[in-house]
Each structure stands twice: as C-alpha cells, then as structure tokens.
Design a protein around this motif. Structure first.
Motif, PDB file in Angstrom:
ATOM      1  N   LYS A 132      15.504  26.497 -33.076  1.00 20.26           N
ATOM      2  CA  LYS A 132      14.474  25.863 -33.904  1.00 20.26           C
ATOM      3  C   LYS A 132      14.037  24.527 -33.324  1.00 20.26           C
ATOM      4  N   TYR A 133      14.946  23.823 -32.669  1.00 16.78           N
ATOM      5  CA  TYR A 133      14.624  22.533 -32.066  1.00 16.78           C
ATOM      6  C   TYR A 133      14.319  22.653 -30.576  1.00 16.78           C
ATOM      7  N   TRP A 134      14.952  23.618 -29.922  1.00 16.66           N
ATOM      8  CA  TRP A 134      14.771  23.735 -28.478  1.00 16.66           C
ATOM      9  C   TRP A 134      13.383  24.247 -28.106  1.00 16.66           C
ATOM     10  N   ARG A 135      12.829  25.185 -28.879  1.00 11.95           N
ATOM     11  CA  ARG A 135      11.501  25.710 -28.543  1.00 11.95           C
ATOM     12  C   ARG A 135      10.433  24.621 -28.539  1.00 11.95           C
ATOM     13  N   PRO A 136      10.333  23.800 -29.605  1.00 14.90           N
ATOM     14  CA  PRO A 136       9.346  22.699 -29.547  1.00 14.90           C
ATOM     15  C   PRO A 136       9.632  21.715 -28.415  1.00 14.90           C
ATOM     16  N   ALA A 137      10.933  21.438 -28.159  1.00 16.29           N
ATOM     17  CA  ALA A 137      11.275  20.505 -27.082  1.00 16.29           C
ATOM     18  C   ALA A 137      10.861  21.069 -25.730  1.00 16.29           C
ATOM     19  N   LEU A 138      11.087  22.370 -25.508  1.00 12.78           N
ATOM     20  CA  LEU A 138      10.694  22.997 -24.252  1.00 12.78           C
ATOM     21  C   LEU A 138       9.179  23.019 -24.101  1.00 12.78           C
ATOM     22  N   ALA A 139       8.467  23.248 -25.215  1.00 12.76           N
ATOM     23  CA  ALA A 139       7.008  23.195 -25.170  1.00 12.76           C
ATOM     24  C   ALA A 139       6.532  21.806 -24.764  1.00 12.76           C
ATOM     25  N   CYS A 140       7.222  20.773 -25.230  1.00 16.20           N
ATOM     26  CA  CYS A 140       6.870  19.407 -24.838  1.00 16.20           C
ATOM     27  C   CYS A 140       7.133  19.191 -23.351  1.00 16.20           C
ATOM     28  N   VAL A 141       8.236  19.734 -22.854  1.00 18.90           N
ATOM     29  CA  VAL A 141       8.563  19.587 -21.433  1.00 18.90           C
ATOM     30  C   VAL A 141       7.477  20.229 -20.575  1.00 18.90           C
ATOM     31  N   VAL A 142       7.093  21.456 -20.925  1.00 20.41           N
ATOM     32  CA  VAL A 142       6.064  22.156 -20.161  1.00 20.41           C
ATOM     33  C   VAL A 142       4.724  21.434 -20.281  1.00 20.41           C
ATOM     34  N   GLY A 143       4.394  20.969 -21.480  1.00 21.85           N
ATOM     35  CA  GLY A 143       3.120  20.289 -21.689  1.00 21.85           C
ATOM     36  C   GLY A 143       3.051  18.913 -21.068  1.00 21.85           C
ATOM     37  N   SER A 144       4.195  18.305 -20.749  1.00 17.89           N
ATOM     38  CA  SER A 144       4.187  16.965 -20.161  1.00 17.89           C
ATOM     39  C   SER A 144       3.734  16.957 -18.703  1.00 17.89           C
ATOM     40  N   LYS A 145       3.662  18.142 -18.067  1.00 25.39           N
ATOM     41  CA  LYS A 145       3.230  18.254 -16.668  1.00 25.39           C
ATOM     42  C   LYS A 145       4.146  17.476 -15.726  1.00 25.39           C
ATOM     43  N   ALA A 146       5.424  17.362 -16.096  1.00 25.89           N
ATOM     44  CA  ALA A 146       6.363  16.636 -15.243  1.00 25.89           C
ATOM     45  C   ALA A 146       6.650  17.400 -13.955  1.00 25.89           C
ATOM     46  N   CYS A 147       6.768  18.724 -14.052  1.00 27.50           N
ATOM     47  CA  CYS A 147       7.099  19.518 -12.863  1.00 27.50           C
ATOM     48  C   CYS A 147       5.950  19.641 -11.871  1.00 27.50           C
ATOM     49  N   PRO A 148       4.700  19.851 -12.318  1.00 25.42           N
ATOM     50  CA  PRO A 148       3.600  19.903 -11.331  1.00 25.42           C
ATOM     51  C   PRO A 148       3.470  18.642 -10.496  1.00 25.42           C
ATOM     52  N   LYS A 149       3.951  17.498 -10.986  1.00 27.20           N
ATOM     53  CA  LYS A 149       3.848  16.251 -10.236  1.00 27.20           C
ATOM     54  C   LYS A 149       4.701  16.265  -8.973  1.00 27.20           C
ATOM     55  N   ILE A 150       5.774  17.086  -8.963  1.00 25.81           N
ATOM     56  CA  ILE A 150       6.643  17.133  -7.785  1.00 25.81           C
ATOM     57  C   ILE A 150       6.622  18.516  -7.136  1.00 25.81           C
ATOM     58  N   ALA A 151       5.654  19.343  -7.524  1.00 25.56           N
ATOM     59  CA  ALA A 151       5.616  20.717  -7.009  1.00 25.56           C
ATOM     60  C   ALA A 151       5.410  20.754  -5.500  1.00 25.56           C
ATOM     61  N   ASN A 152       4.707  19.788  -4.954  1.00 22.97           N
ATOM     62  CA  ASN A 152       4.398  19.783  -3.525  1.00 22.97           C
ATOM     63  C   ASN A 152       5.298  18.847  -2.726  1.00 22.97           C
ATOM     64  N   TRP A 153       6.386  18.434  -3.307  1.00 19.23           N
ATOM     65  CA  TRP A 153       7.301  17.547  -2.587  1.00 19.23           C
ATOM     66  C   TRP A 153       7.972  18.289  -1.437  1.00 19.23           C
ATOM     67  N   SER A 154       8.205  17.569  -0.370  1.00 14.29           N
ATOM     68  CA  SER A 154       8.976  18.095   0.761  1.00 14.29           C
ATOM     69  C   SER A 154      10.441  17.710   0.581  1.00 14.29           C
ATOM     70  N   PRO A 155      11.364  18.323   1.317  1.00 17.38           N
ATOM     71  CA  PRO A 155      12.777  17.915   1.220  1.00 17.38           C
ATOM     72  C   PRO A 155      12.981  16.421   1.460  1.00 17.38           C
ATOM     73  N   MET A 156      12.144  15.817   2.287  1.00 17.46           N
ATOM     74  CA  MET A 156      12.269  14.388   2.554  1.00 17.46           C
ATOM     75  C   MET A 156      11.935  13.555   1.307  1.00 17.46           C
ATOM     76  N   ASP A 157      11.006  14.051   0.505  1.00 16.53           N
ATOM     77  CA  ASP A 157      10.640  13.319  -0.715  1.00 16.53           C
ATOM     78  C   ASP A 157      11.816  13.226  -1.679  1.00 16.53           C
ATOM     79  N   TYR A 158      12.620  14.276  -1.744  1.00 13.26           N
ATOM     80  CA  TYR A 158      13.781  14.261  -2.644  1.00 13.26           C
ATOM     81  C   TYR A 158      14.843  13.274  -2.170  1.00 13.26           C
ATOM     82  N   LEU A 159      14.789  12.911  -0.889  1.00 10.80           N
ATOM     83  CA  LEU A 159      15.740  11.935  -0.356  1.00 10.80           C
ATOM     84  C   LEU A 159      15.258  10.502  -0.556  1.00 10.80           C
TER      85      LEU A 159
END
Length: 286
Positions: A132-159
């Motif tokens: 009941k709480y995780w579904r809305p929280a996960l929707a917020c995570v997906v909607g925050s666009k946090a992952c697309p911001k690092i989608a094109n990172w190279s291994p060097m960027d993670y370092l």
C-alpha cells in the motif's frame, strides 16, 4: 477603558500573520486535490489541508481573544496550543526514533554509498514493505526521472560522480555484482539477479531500491524533526504570551481591573478607617 497589554498585542500580531499564512497552504491543498494527477503530489494534499485549517482556526481564536479580550476564545486557543505542543513533542520523539540508523555504506574506490534495508528501524522496514505504501513510493521514484539522468553514464562517470540514494539503489545493480554476458553468475546478492537493463525495470524491484527510498525518507524526517524542535521553542514562547493575554482578558471583564485591589474598590480609604478604629480602641483600654 482597559489598557492593552504587550502580551495581547504580540499575540494579536503573531496570530494575524499565521492566519494569513494558512490561506496559501489551504489553497495549495485544494489545488492538489482538484488538479494534480501526480502520485507524489496527491500524497501531500490531506496533510496540507489539515495543517492549513488547524492553523487557520487556532490563529483566528487567538487573534479574536487577544485583540477583543474574549476570554473563552483565548481559553480555546491555549488548549489548542497545548495539544499542538504535545503532538509535536510526540512526533519529534517518534521522528528521531525512526530515523536512527541508516546512512549507507561507502563503496571502496567510489564517491557514492550503497544502502541496505537491514540498516533501518524495524518500523520503517515494515512500512516500506507494505504494498500500500511501496506502490506510491515506487511511482514517485519512476516519476522523479532520477534514473534517466545517469542512463548514459560511462564506467568512468561512476568513479568520479556521487549518486543520490535513489540513483544508487534503484538505477544500477549493486557494485559487487558480477555478470557474464549480461547474466549474473555465481552465488551473489539477490538484487544482482533482479537487475534488468530495460529502462522500465532496472533495479526497481530490488531491496536496494527500497533501502534508497528509506534513506531519502530518513533524511527528510531528520530535517523535519530538527525543524520541529525550533517550532516547539517558538510555540512554547507564544503559549506563554497567550497565558498572559488570557489573564489580562479575564481582568478586563471583571469588576476590578488590573492593579486595583478589591478592598480599595469597596473602601478607597479602608486603611484610614482601620487606623481610627485601632486608635479609639486603645484610648478605651488605657
């Protein structure tokens, strides 16, 4: 005419300011309830409306009571303030208890941290595991666009670059995972097998993603708890001024205003009559 007291004037101005401040809070809550479709925003509409209306009613009672010397309005105001102080004390203590622990573990050779659900309080773990709480929280995570911001990172960027708790837990597999041909091999963390490179899957189903959300909640609650401590100090000071204003309001409607003794109201020179009676008594005795 009953003179205005400093405490009454202060309470009046403070409550006028909080009364006006509650109007945009209520407006924001109504706007979210009517027009917002984002899951993250809709979660805030009820608390905003409740807080806005409570502040409006309490401030109105305090303003009327302090400025017009209405004792019953000030009594309700003081009662509401004491209940609010007690509520904030409990909420602050609960917030500090829930936000204990966490903080993540520094990844060797990397600027970011990784998070594990076992680091957090049992209440927070149970809360985030509930669908009941995780579904809305996960929707917020997906909607925050946090992952697309690092989608094109190279291994060097993670370092070289740091990651937010959400990005660290939901947008990549754990750093310790080993893959061969894109498939996890050997005995590893279960999150290594849950990871999928598809943009709509990633590590959203991982425990590390839940841990990242809990870390974000922990950070926000810790900030709110610190803010609550400052608010409590202010409320206690306002409540003290309210007690003085309540005392002044009661005196303003009584027959004996502030600084006038009841005996002086009956006999302005009662001490003179008392001295004459004592003098006559002594003359009769001696």
């Amino acid at each position: 005419m009953y003179p205005y007291r400093f405490s009454n004037v202060m309470i009046g101005y403070l409550n006028l300011a909080t009364l006006l401040a509650s109007i945009p809070v209520i407006g924001a809550g109504l706007w979210m309830a009517k027009g917002s479709t984002a899951t993250c925003s809709s979660m805030l509409q009820t608390p905003l409306l409740v807080i806005g209306f409570v502040v409006l009613l309490v401030s109105l009672a305090g303003f009327v009571g302090a400025c017009f010397h209405v004792a019953w309005a000030l009594w309700l105001y003081l009662l509401a303030m004491m209940l609010l102080i007690a509520f904030l004390l409990g909420l602050t203590a609960f917030g500090f208890a829930v936000t204990a622990g966490g903080g993540g573990t520094q990844v060797p050779g990397r600027p970011y941290r990784e998070y594990h659900t076992s680091e957090y309080s049992s209440w927070l773990q149970k809360h985030i595991q509930d669908a009941k709480y995780w579904r809305p929280a996960l929707a917020c995570v997906v909607g925050s666009k946090a992952c697309p911001k690092i989608a094109n990172w190279s291994p060097m960027d993670y370092l070289q670059h740091d990651l937010t708790p959400i990005q660290s837990g939901c947008c990549k597999p754990p750093t310790a995972c080993a893959y061969s041909g894109g498939v996890a091999v050997g005995a590893q963390d279960e999150d290594c097998f849950r990871w999928n490179n598809a943009a709509g899957i990633l590590c959203y189903g991982c425990d590390s993603c839940r841990a990242g959300v809990m870390e974000k909640v922990r950070e926000d609650w810790h900030k709110i708890s610190v803010l609550n401590v400052m608010v409590l100090v202010v409320l206690i000071c306002i409540c003290a001024c309210g007690c003085c204003a309540f005392r002044n309001a009661r005196r303003s409607v009584s027959e004996y205003p502030y600084g006038v003794n009841r005996m002086h109201k009956i006999h302005p020179r009662w001490d003179y009559y008392w001295w004459r009676w004592w003098r006559d008594r002594r003359e009769q005795l001696y």
